[in-house]
Enzyme design. Structure first.
Site, short mmCIF file in Angstrom:
data_model
loop_
_atom_site.label_atom_id
_atom_site.label_comp_id
_atom_site.label_asym_id
_atom_site.label_seq_id
_atom_site.Cartn_x
_atom_site.Cartn_y
_atom_site.Cartn_z
N HIS A 131 0.81 -1.08 -0.29
CA HIS A 131 0.25 0.26 0.24
C HIS A 131 1.07 1.14 0.24
CE1 HIS A 131 0.20 -0.02 4.62
NE2 HIS A 131 0.08 -1.04 4.55
N HIS B 27 8.00 1.34 11.78
CA HIS B 27 8.08 2.81 10.57
C HIS B 27 9.09 3.71 11.30
CE1 HIS B 27 6.21 6.78 8.82
NE2 HIS B 27 7.72 6.25 7.89
N TYR C 160 -8.96 1.65 15.14
CA TYR C 160 -7.58 1.42 14.11
C TYR C 160 -7.18 1.14 13.82
CZ TYR C 160 -2.67 4.31 12.11
OH TYR C 160 -1.70 3.87 11.40
N HIS D 131 7.76 2.89 14.80
CA HIS D 131 5.95 2.57 15.96
C HIS D 131 5.43 1.78 14.60
CE1 HIS D 131 6.23 6.00 13.25
NE2 HIS D 131 5.46 6.01 12.31
N GLU E 1 4.72 12.34 14.27
CA GLU E 1 3.56 11.71 14.64
C GLU E 1 2.80 12.40 15.04
OE1 GLU E 1 3.60 8.18 12.49
OE2 GLU E 1 5.31 8.65 11.23
N HIS F 65 4.11 9.67 18.28
CA HIS F 65 5.19 9.05 18.09
C HIS F 65 6.04 10.04 16.83
CE1 HIS F 65 2.26 6.09 17.27
NE2 HIS F 65 2.96 5.68 18.24
FE LIG Z 1 4.19 6.59 10.58
#
Ligand SMILES: [Fe+2]
Length: 437
Positions: free
Chosen positions: A288, A331, A346, A367, A337, A361
């Site tokens: 994605h 990530h 979520y 994370h 973020e 984050h």
């Molecule tokens: Fe991220």
């Protein structure tokens, strides 16, 4: 009659609440109709390039100089501005919070704003702040403007009626509103108490991201942004105008409402947007795209592709990718973020990240999905699945986000968030198959 809006993003609008109040063919007549005063509100320097030049002409009962008397300093200790460094002892970490509780004591919008993080420098007009708000009373004879930046409001509970100089905006959870820098406004509750999130943008205004190869449609479409029609109140009684200016608050007492604009034209104006009108684009075969594919609005910095703030949502959508780990991947990011959840779940964190809560984050801190989410996603049958009844969002900035003392010490801070990755086990066992037990 309900609140009325004009569609479009960044249009040059014109609107009048009395017939003939808006001058035609010129901005500054010798004697404007109805005895109104003509006044320009500049949201960009006069000389900004045409594509970013923003100003409106306001035709009002009194000029704005009559809406300020002598100022005196006033304190709103829970609303912080960058730089706001070193006022807590909490060490670095990935962090998550439960929802801010609704207040018991009478609290209006200004008192209900609590800053979570600040980034950059308000005086340098770069960076941002993230806030949560919770309040239970409407502003009545109090008004406010923020000279330090535009405000992006994201309600999570309770509707808001934003009475502004340029018209009335009503928003419910699932909608957002943008109030430009310097816009005078007042916040009323529409029903019960209200809670939500607010991003304060010290830098260049939010705009729509370029779509690149996506083409001329999808994501946030311009026609779905709504700007209010002109509205005014001719109210003569003691009122107060509060101002935030370079992080300090001031108040001035006046004898009338400053919301006295009878007609206006221009492209510097507040607006709202319904997140359910966002048309998400995503993977239709495998993998994605980066979450930037879900950007609603972006506030550019001077560096191309490096946003002062991206406002990104994670809306209901189909997940169809084949042979793919479908949740957000693990990530580490130069950007910082801050996430919130308006409703539902979520997909990377089914537990612990609850509506009204938040997570942070920060720059370069790892994370990704919790152990439960990873396990589920690696074992799931990859048939088409619709993520429904969900709406998470992210305020992402190029600047590191510094916690306020409130965010570091509030009871809503979860002390065990880091443990959500404890059960991610080593799957490497030296064989190509790995250990997926
Ligand atoms: Fe991220």
């Amino acid at each position: 009659m309900g609140v009325q809006y004009m569609p479009g993003f960044g249009n040059d609008f014109e609107t009048e609440s009395l017939p003939g109040a808006l001058p035609q063919g010129q901005n500054s007549p010798q004697r404007p109709a109805y005895g109104l005063y003509a006044e320009q509100l500049s949201g960009s320097p006069f000389t900004a390039p045409r594509g970013t030049n923003e100003r409106s002409w306001l035709y009002r009962i009194r000029p704005s100089v009559k809406h300020t008397g002598r100022f005196s300093a006033v304190r709103f200790d829970s609303w912080k501005s960058a730089p706001n460094l070193g006022d807590h002892e909490l060490a670095l970490g990935q962090l998550r919070w439960n929802p801010m509780p609704l207040p018991n004591a009478e609290t209006d919008f200004l008192a209900g704003v609590h800053t979570m993080t600040t980034a950059g420098d308000a005086q340098g007009q770069a960076g941002m702040a993230t806030h949560v708000y919770a309040f239970n009373s409407s502003m009545v004879d109090d008004y406010f403007f923020n000279a330090d930046g535009e405000l992006l409001l994201v309600p999570q509970e309770g509707g808001l009626r934003l009475k502004t100089e340029m018209g009335i905006i009503e928003i419910q959870p699932g909608e957002i509103a943008i109030l430009p820098r310097g816009m005078i406004f007042q916040v009323e509750l529409m029903s019960g108490p209200a809670r939500g999130y607010m991003c304060e943008n010290y830098g260049a205004k939010f705009t729509l991201p370029d779509r690149g190869p996506i083409g001329a449609n999808c994501l946030a479409n311009p026609r779905d942004f709504k700007t209010p029609v002109a509205w005014y109140e001719d109210k003569e009684r003691p009122c107060r105008l509060f101002v935030k200016w370079c992080g300090q608050f001031h108040v001035t007492e006046i004898g009338h409402s400053p919301l006295d604009v009878v007609a206006w034209h221009g492209n510097y104006a507040p607006y709202k947007y319904d997140l359910s009108t966002y048309s998400p684009v995503g993977a239709i075969l495998f993998d994605h795209p980066d979450p930037s594919i879900f950007t609603v609005l972006t506030a550019p910095s001077g560096e191309e592709g490096t946003a002062n703030i991206d406002f990104v949502i994670f809306p209901p959508r189909w997940m169809v990718a084949e042979h793919t780990f479908r949740p957000p991947w693990y990530h580490r990011n130069i950007m910082s973020e801050f996430m919130g959840l308006i409703k539902g779940q979520y997909d990377a964190k089914e537990e612990g990240f609850v509506p009204g809560g938040a997570s942070l984050h920060n720059m370069m801190l790892p994370h990704g999905p919790d152990a439960f989410g990873f396990d589920k996603a690696t074992k799931a049958e990859l048939k088409p699945v619709k993520l429904e009844d969900t709406m998470a969002f992210m305020f992402e900035t190029r600047f590191p986000q510094h916690l306020t003392r409130y965010a570091a010490e509030t009871d809503t801070l979860q002390d065990n968030y880091i443990d959500c990755w404890n059960d991610l086990k080593k799957r490497f066992n030296g064989t190509p198959e790995g250990d997926w037990s």
